[in-house]
Write an enzyme that holds these catalytic residues in place. Structure first.
Site, mmCIF file in Angstrom:
data_model
loop_
_atom_site.group_PDB
_atom_site.id
_atom_site.type_symbol
_atom_site.label_atom_id
_atom_site.label_comp_id
_atom_site.label_asym_id
_atom_site.label_seq_id
_atom_site.Cartn_x
_atom_site.Cartn_y
_atom_site.Cartn_z
ATOM 1 N N ALA A 4 41.481 55.953 70.475
ATOM 2 C CA ALA A 4 42.570 55.055 70.112
ATOM 3 C C ALA A 4 42.889 55.095 68.623
ATOM 4 O O ALA A 4 43.575 54.228 68.115
ATOM 5 C CB ALA A 4 42.212 53.633 70.519
ATOM 6 N N ASN A 5 42.402 56.075 67.919
ATOM 7 C CA ASN A 5 42.698 56.162 66.487
ATOM 8 C C ASN A 5 44.158 56.537 66.274
ATOM 9 O O ASN A 5 44.754 57.258 67.062
ATOM 10 C CB ASN A 5 41.792 57.183 65.801
ATOM 11 C CG ASN A 5 40.435 56.597 65.525
ATOM 12 O OD1 ASN A 5 40.266 55.391 65.486
ATOM 13 N ND2 ASN A 5 39.470 57.460 65.326
ATOM 14 N N HIS A 6 44.703 56.040 65.207
ATOM 15 C CA HIS A 6 46.088 56.299 64.856
ATOM 16 C C HIS A 6 46.132 57.175 63.610
ATOM 17 O O HIS A 6 45.293 57.063 62.728
ATOM 18 C CB HIS A 6 46.820 54.980 64.576
ATOM 19 C CG HIS A 6 46.919 54.109 65.785
ATOM 20 N ND1 HIS A 6 48.058 54.030 66.539
ATOM 21 C CD2 HIS A 6 46.019 53.288 66.376
ATOM 22 C CE1 HIS A 6 47.857 53.185 67.539
ATOM 23 N NE2 HIS A 6 46.623 52.728 67.456
ATOM 24 N N GLN A 7 47.144 57.999 63.556
ATOM 25 C CA GLN A 7 47.334 58.869 62.401
ATOM 26 C C GLN A 7 47.614 58.008 61.173
ATOM 27 O O GLN A 7 48.518 57.180 61.156
ATOM 28 C CB GLN A 7 48.498 59.831 62.671
ATOM 29 C CG GLN A 7 48.680 60.865 61.609
ATOM 30 C CD GLN A 7 49.772 61.849 61.968
ATOM 31 O OE1 GLN A 7 50.384 61.756 63.028
ATOM 32 N NE2 GLN A 7 50.011 62.793 61.092
ATOM 33 N N THR A 13 51.966 54.598 61.611
ATOM 34 C CA THR A 13 50.808 54.801 62.476
ATOM 35 C C THR A 13 51.190 54.679 63.952
ATOM 36 O O THR A 13 50.344 54.819 64.821
ATOM 37 C CB THR A 13 49.713 53.752 62.169
ATOM 38 O OG1 THR A 13 50.250 52.449 62.366
ATOM 39 C CG2 THR A 13 49.199 53.913 60.748
#
Length: 137
Positions: A4-7, A13
């Site tokens: 679930a990480n966002h750029q 994001t």
């Protein structure tokens, strides 16, 4: 946890690529802040509603306070709490901590653990030290 990480190196994001209505490809793995799995040691107590961020390692015997946000590694036999979680105190002196880490009661057979319960649950830490030293010889 890392899925679930966002750029974070772009101006937004927002994960456009996960919705079919936007014509966007997923970012390259190198553009995502992947920190690895959280690793929880033995005999760790995590209080209610604690939030654990990716990549955090919990040492054996650590205690995490309720509602804490844990963003960095927790050393063995320490108590951390807060947002962000900070060291409150060591649970034991360095000698007892070293004995517990060497003894590793959690790796013992069930019948041996049964015989250790009165030692492991004793509040007489001098007695605990003496017993662990004797059993490690």
């Amino acid at each position: 946890m890392n899925g679930a990480n966002h750029q974070m190196n772009a101006s937004t994001t927002y994960p456009f690529y996960i919705f079919g209505t936007w014509e966007q490809h997923a970012p390259a793995q190198s553009d995502l802040p992947l920190k690895g799995d959280a690793v929880i040691g033995n005999d760790v107590w995590i209080g209610q509603d604690a939030t654990i961020l990716p990549g955090v390692h919990f040492g054996d015997g650590a205690i995490i306070g309720a509602n804490s946000v844990v963003a960095s590694d927790v050393t063995p036999y320490t108590i951390v709490a807060g947002n962000p979680a900070k060291l409150i105190r060591k649970r034991f002196d360095d000698e007892l901590t070293a004995l517990l880490l060497k003894f590793k009661w959690w790796d013992k057979p069930i019948d041996e653990i049964n015989s250790l319960i009165s030692i492991l649950t004793s509040g007489d830490l001098k007695k605990v030290k003496a017993e662990l030293k004797a059993r490690l010889m």
